[in-house]
Design an enzyme around this catalytic site. Structure first.
Site, PDB file in Angstrom:
ATOM      1  N   TYR A  97      22.553 -32.970  39.869  1.00  0.00           N
ATOM      2  CA  TYR A  97      22.698 -31.625  39.314  1.00  0.00           C
ATOM      3  C   TYR A  97      22.256 -30.586  40.342  1.00  0.00           C
ATOM      4  O   TYR A  97      21.191 -30.710  40.966  1.00  0.00           O
ATOM      5  CB  TYR A  97      21.876 -31.503  38.030  1.00  0.00           C
ATOM      6  CG  TYR A  97      21.728 -30.083  37.527  1.00  0.00           C
ATOM      7  CD1 TYR A  97      22.851 -29.279  37.311  1.00  0.00           C
ATOM      8  CD2 TYR A  97      20.470 -29.536  37.284  1.00  0.00           C
ATOM      9  CE1 TYR A  97      22.719 -27.975  36.869  1.00  0.00           C
ATOM     10  CE2 TYR A  97      20.333 -28.239  36.836  1.00  0.00           C
ATOM     11  CZ  TYR A  97      21.457 -27.454  36.636  1.00  0.00           C
ATOM     12  OH  TYR A  97      21.328 -26.168  36.204  1.00  0.00           O
ATOM     13  N   LYS A 194      20.190 -29.577  26.175  1.00  0.00           N
ATOM     14  CA  LYS A 194      21.499 -30.215  26.069  1.00  0.00           C
ATOM     15  C   LYS A 194      21.609 -31.039  24.782  1.00  0.00           C
ATOM     16  O   LYS A 194      21.544 -30.485  23.698  1.00  0.00           O
ATOM     17  CB  LYS A 194      21.750 -31.050  27.325  1.00  0.00           C
ATOM     18  CG  LYS A 194      21.451 -30.322  28.642  1.00  0.00           C
ATOM     19  CD  LYS A 194      22.189 -29.009  28.802  1.00  0.00           C
ATOM     20  CE  LYS A 194      22.142 -28.445  30.216  1.00  0.00           C
ATOM     21  NZ  LYS A 194      20.821 -28.098  30.727  1.00  0.00           N
TER      22      LYS A 194
END
Length: 386
Positions: A97, A194
């Site tokens: 990420y 998330k």
């Protein structure tokens, strides 16, 4: 007690004064020392009753010893890296990420931490990156955004032989599908914004550790840094986690159908989902309970990407992932923009790559939306080239 039951029961039977089924939000930052004695709560940065329920819950779900709730996923990673000191080195997933890379290279490098990025599926690359000052592995599996799967158990055995710490970002899988601590990892991190929160309405990070060596130090660093989760956000996260089992099942079901749809589409070149990768699927069949709800794919013509994104009607062109709504991301300009182009290309993050966080909508509607966006993109691209 099975995982689905533990999730649904988060917070229930915890409030003994009133019997509230939905655990209360405790906003107080200060607590009276009744009769001169602490109640166990002194200052909200150190301990908060609402936050404690979330922390205990994630520790139980991940089968760890202690949990720590932070103000974001990046705050969670920063807190964990606060365990280490100048001169320490880490071996990190190459496909990573972009926000994690930015923290490592633009912030933590200033404090003397160093990082080597390798394909953790390749033993020779891992051995080649090992240095005398290496302190640990930082693993994403599946990786963001190419969904590469590594054998966590095997990497943990390798690390244990060398007295290295293993940190796993488990955001994509959640403890519903994968529990890295049971595979030998020392610390697990989540961007709870998330899937754990699940509704695109709360910013949060979670840490779980196993073993006294790590829990004592993390408790100290978490309190000292103070990037803790606020009580209302803790309550929102708790509420979201109650439905995690239902949502993850639907995310995965939809993702597998969409992966097949995309793999057969004439405008798509390659699809990345663990269920389509024989090697990754084999590993997950042994170390996890599913394949997750994230998909990435290469379109054949990069010029079509702006038109695809602009013509989506149900799927939203937006950063983030893991919510009930489907989101499409263009990693090169969004989530991975801070990673140098050379490193992006080495990892396979090209200008043809799109990432899809598959929501819980009816899968036929999602297929129809993608299909019409692809058709419009083909028409618009053809017109522009005339």
């Amino acid at each position: 007690m099975r995982l689905e039951t533990r999730l649904a029961q988060i917070g229930n039977k915890k409030e003994k004064t009133t019997g509230a089924v939905s655990f209360p939000v405790y906003f107080s930052t200060a607590y009276e020392h009744i009769s001169g004695k602490s109640t166990g709560y002194d200052y909200s940065r150190t301990a908060n009753p609402t936050r404690e329920v979330v922390e205990a819950s994630i520790a139980e779900l991940e089968e760890g010893d202690e949990g720590y709730a932070c103000s974001s996923g990046m705050a969670a990673i920063h807190t964990v890296m606060g365990l280490f000191e100048k001169g320490d080195h880490f071996i990190v997933s190459l496909d990573l990420y972009g926000g994690t890379y930015r923290l490592f290279e633009q912030v933590l490098s200033q404090y003397g931490l160093t990082f080597s990025y390798v394909d953790l599926r390749n033993p020779e690359e891992i051995e080649g990156a090992l240095q005398p000052n290496t302190k640990g592995l930082f693993i994403e599996s599946p990786t963001n955004p190419l969904m590469q799967v590594v054998d966590i158990r095997l990497l943990c055995r390798w690390a244990r032989q060398r007295n290295l710490c293993v940190i796993v970002d488990n955001t994509f899988m959640t403890p519903f599908f994968q529990k890295p601590l049971t595979l030998g990892a020392d610390i697990v991190i989540h961007s709870a914004t998330k899937y754990l929160g699940g509704h695109n309405d709360v910013l949060a990070g979670l840490i779980v550790a196993k073993g006294e060596e790590w829990t004592e130090r993390l408790r100290f660093v978490h309190n000292s840094i103070g990037a803790v989760l606020g009580p209302l956000d803790a309550w929102l996260l708790m509420r979201g986690m109650k439905t995690l089992a239902l949502r993850m099942q639907k995310h995965q079901e939809n993702a597998q159908k969409l992966a097949g749809f995309l793999a057969a589409h004439p405008q798509v070149d390659e699809v990345f989902h663990p269920s389509l990768d024989p090697a990754g699927r084999k590993i997950l069949d042994e170390q996890a309970e599913g394949y997750g709800g994230m998909i990435s794919f290469h379109v054949k013509d990069p010029d079509q990407i702006p038109f695809i994104l602009n013509h989506l009607k149900i799927i939203t062109f937006a950063e983030s992932l893991g919510g009930v709504e489907s989101l499409m991301t263009y990693p090169v300009t969004q989530t991975h923009a801070d990673i140098p182009e050379e490193m992006r290309k080495k990892a396979g993050v090209t200008d043809r790559l799109l990432r899809l966080s598959v929501g819980i909508e009816h899968v036929d509607d999602l297929m129809d939306d993608l299909d019409q966006a692809f058709r419009q993109a083909a028409i618009k691209t053809k017109k522009e080239r005339r």
